[in-house]
Design an enzyme around this catalytic site. Structure first.
Site, PDB file in Angstrom:
ATOM      1  N   CYS A 163      -4.325   5.827  -5.123  1.00 36.13           N
ATOM      2  CA  CYS A 163      -3.788   5.997  -3.770  1.00 36.13           C
ATOM      3  C   CYS A 163      -2.991   7.276  -3.601  1.00 36.13           C
ATOM      4  O   CYS A 163      -2.606   7.629  -2.484  1.00 36.13           O
ATOM      5  CB  CYS A 163      -2.935   4.789  -3.408  1.00 36.13           C
ATOM      6  SG  CYS A 163      -3.851   3.244  -3.574  1.00 36.13           S
ATOM      7  N   HIS A 303       5.500   5.192   0.907  1.00 36.36           N
ATOM      8  CA  HIS A 303       4.233   4.597   0.493  1.00 36.36           C
ATOM      9  C   HIS A 303       4.097   3.229   1.151  1.00 36.36           C
ATOM     10  O   HIS A 303       3.059   2.908   1.709  1.00 36.36           O
ATOM     11  CB  HIS A 303       4.175   4.505  -1.027  1.00 36.36           C
ATOM     12  CG  HIS A 303       2.860   4.058  -1.548  1.00 36.36           C
ATOM     13  ND1 HIS A 303       1.683   4.700  -1.249  1.00 36.36           N
ATOM     14  CD2 HIS A 303       2.523   3.009  -2.349  1.00 36.36           C
ATOM     15  CE1 HIS A 303       0.669   4.074  -1.842  1.00 36.36           C
ATOM     16  NE2 HIS A 303       1.153   3.043  -2.508  1.00 36.36           N
ATOM     17  N   GLU A 314      10.492   1.304  -4.182  1.00 38.29           N
ATOM     18  CA  GLU A 314      10.546   2.588  -3.478  1.00 38.29           C
ATOM     19  C   GLU A 314      11.876   2.759  -2.752  1.00 38.29           C
ATOM     20  O   GLU A 314      12.457   3.856  -2.748  1.00 38.29           O
ATOM     21  CB  GLU A 314       9.384   2.707  -2.493  1.00 38.29           C
ATOM     22  CG  GLU A 314       9.305   4.082  -1.842  1.00 38.29           C
ATOM     23  CD  GLU A 314       8.062   4.290  -1.007  1.00 38.29           C
ATOM     24  OE1 GLU A 314       7.818   5.437  -0.588  1.00 38.29           O
ATOM     25  OE2 GLU A 314       7.319   3.311  -0.772  1.00 38.29           O
ATOM     26  N   LYS A 335       1.650   2.640   7.284  1.00 35.71           N
ATOM     27  CA  LYS A 335       0.628   1.687   6.837  1.00 35.71           C
ATOM     28  C   LYS A 335       0.737   0.365   7.582  1.00 35.71           C
ATOM     29  O   LYS A 335      -0.215  -0.426   7.581  1.00 35.71           O
ATOM     30  CB  LYS A 335       0.749   1.441   5.332  1.00 35.71           C
ATOM     31  CG  LYS A 335       0.284   2.593   4.455  1.00 35.71           C
ATOM     32  CD  LYS A 335       0.293   2.195   2.988  1.00 35.71           C
ATOM     33  CE  LYS A 335      -0.180   3.334   2.087  1.00 35.71           C
ATOM     34  NZ  LYS A 335       0.837   4.376   1.943  1.00 35.71           N
ATOM     35  N   HIS A 340      -3.865   0.370   4.563  1.00 41.58           N
ATOM     36  CA  HIS A 340      -3.802   1.234   3.382  1.00 41.58           C
ATOM     37  C   HIS A 340      -5.161   1.870   3.162  1.00 41.58           C
ATOM     38  O   HIS A 340      -6.122   1.193   2.785  1.00 41.58           O
ATOM     39  CB  HIS A 340      -3.377   0.411   2.173  1.00 41.58           C
ATOM     40  CG  HIS A 340      -3.025   1.228   0.973  1.00 41.58           C
ATOM     41  ND1 HIS A 340      -3.159   2.601   0.922  1.00 41.58           N
ATOM     42  CD2 HIS A 340      -2.546   0.860  -0.254  1.00 41.58           C
ATOM     43  CE1 HIS A 340      -2.782   3.033  -0.264  1.00 41.58           C
ATOM     44  NE2 HIS A 340      -2.398   2.006  -0.993  1.00 41.58           N
ATOM     45  N   PHE A 401      -2.264   3.104  -8.314  1.00 41.69           N
ATOM     46  CA  PHE A 401      -2.491   2.309  -9.519  1.00 41.69           C
ATOM     47  C   PHE A 401      -2.651   3.245 -10.715  1.00 41.69           C
ATOM     48  O   PHE A 401      -3.296   4.294 -10.619  1.00 41.69           O
ATOM     49  CB  PHE A 401      -3.760   1.465  -9.379  1.00 41.69           C
ATOM     50  CG  PHE A 401      -3.606   0.254  -8.493  1.00 41.69           C
ATOM     51  CD1 PHE A 401      -2.369  -0.168  -8.032  1.00 41.69           C
ATOM     52  CD2 PHE A 401      -4.727  -0.481  -8.122  1.00 41.69           C
ATOM     53  CE1 PHE A 401      -2.242  -1.292  -7.238  1.00 41.69           C
ATOM     54  CE2 PHE A 401      -4.612  -1.601  -7.314  1.00 41.69           C
ATOM     55  CZ  PHE A 401      -3.372  -2.010  -6.867  1.00 41.69           C
TER      56      PHE A 401
END
Length: 415
Positions: A163, A303, A314, A335, A340, A401
């Site tokens: 991502c 994110h 985060e 998002k 996403h 990831f």
């Protein structure tokens, strides 16, 4: 080193098929989520996604060309063409030996891969594969198509870091321009993961929301009842250009890219570090590269995927990096509206930051009804409604990831 500016934008997203429609929907807090139309989702735990609405490839490509392009590559060509036209490059006399393409995708041609393997299984012992199987599937092919379309002979490749992929692409293009290895790049990312394998794979990881009863509000970053991300599709393209090169062309400058940071969690296959160590490091690296103090940042596009662990870690990282200034920031997760877009997320969200700088508006975090009790309620998460703000500096975070972390810093352009 040389200065780098943004001179063109393009987008095809769940909120609109161009930049203006995307921005209007973003500012108005529109959810791009709906029930899946790409395939029959009846047997899947998640039956919704953020798809591009009413997409027909034949609106953009002839039938023969469309057959040779996976949807992720189609989105790349559409978004990049918009950015190319927006930057006035179609009529510009520029050195194509010094113009390149760095285009990202986290997965690439997943739809093509799924169809080809299904066709092989159904075909029995006789292996029947399309001659376009491999060139449609591979992650770098979008960059190849773009370089061929525009005749750009400079650096040409793909970045793949889950991502974080398209922010990596943007940072790479930025670095090559400021190091005088090119004058101009088409960069960004695209993704087309709303297929059986994509939804089923993320379902098996328990990464996706399964809020089928209230799917319009399923993407809910920071909410106490969040249960995973909503998968999305689309792409965004940016034209990055060396400042003097852009000025000579007399083109509009949206913003200046002033810094990029990268780091690794070095912790877990899919989970973020619980204390946000990698996220802390990447923001510090980005600010150091930009040569600015944390207090100069106005807006952080997080994110913020709406996963239980990710959102908390985060926020911890933001509070560690910004200290007391964290309470003066606008923070939002777009998002909550786009879903996403995986490898395309960084390009989409960088564009949101750039447009916030241009328009003096911070888009909201929608669907936030009950704040996670572990998240500081004094932070300004731009809850449910856009806020007017003079954004001089904005930062975009994207994490992937494998523990890949990227941050890009954009600033209001001043000569």
């Amino acid at each position: 080193m040389r200065r780098v500016v943004v001179t063109g934008l393009g987008a095809i997203t769940p909120l609109g098929k161009n930049v203006q429609d995307f921005w209007d929907a973003l500012v108005n807090g529109v959810s791009g989520c709906d029930l899946i139309t790409r395939f029959d989702s009846e047997k899947f735990k998640t039956k919704f996604a953020c798809e591009i609405k009413d997409y027909n490839s034949l609106d953009y490509f002839d039938r023969k060309e469309a057959r040779k392009l996976d949807p992720y590559a189609q989105y790349a060509l559409i978004a990049a063409e918009q950015a190319y036209q927006d930057a006035g490059l179609a009529d510009a006399d520029h050195d194509k030996d010094r113009a390149g393409v760095i285009w990202a995708s986290g997965i690439g041609g997943l739809d093509t891969f799924t169809q080809e393997i299904a066709g092989y299984v159904e075909g029995g012992r006789t292996p029947r594969f399309s001659p376009f199987f491999i060139p449609k599937m591979i992650v770098d092919i979008a960059a190849g198509h773009l370089s061929m379309k525009y005749g750009y002979r400079g650096p040409n490749y793909a970045t793949v870091s889950a991502c974080a992929s398209s922010t990596n692409a943007i940072i790479d293009a930025y670095n090559l321009i400021r190091l005088d290895m090119a004058d101009l790049f088409i960069t960004g990312g695209s993704e087309a993961p709303v297929v059986e394998a994509g939804v089923g794979g993320f379902n098996s990881m328990q990464a996706l929301s399964t809020n089928n009863e209230n799917y319009k509000k399923a993407s809910r970053p920071f909410d106490a009842n969040r249960d995973g991300f909503v998968i999305g599709e689309g792409g965004a393209g940016l034209i990055l250009e060396e400042l003097e090169h852009a000025k000579k062309r007399g083109v509009r400058i949206y913003a200046e890219l002033i810094g990029g940071g990268m780091s690794a969690d070095a912790y877990h296959l899919t989970a973020p570090h619980p204390e946000g160590e990698g996220a802390t490091l990447v923001m510090k690296n980005a600010l150091r590269d930009a040569k600015i103090a944390p207090e100069e940042v106005d807006y952080v596009n997080v994110h913020g995927t709406a996963t239980p662990l990710g959102d908390r870690s985060e926020i911890k990282a933001i509070q560690r990096v910004f200290g007391d200034h964290a309470y003066k920031l606008n923070i939002s997760s777009t998002k909550s509206m786009t879903g996403h877009l995986l490898g395309a997320a960084g390009a989409i969200e960088s564009m949101a930051v750039i447009l916030s700088i241009v328009n003096g508006i911070v888009p909201p975090t929608i669907n936030l009804e009950t704040l996670d009790p572990e998240i500081d309620p004094k932070l300004n998460l731009t809850v449910n409604k856009a806020q007017e703000r003079d954004v001089k500096v904005g930062l975009s975070n994207t994490f992937g990831f494998g523990g890949h972390n990227t941050s890009a810093v954009f600033r209001l352009y001043k000569d």
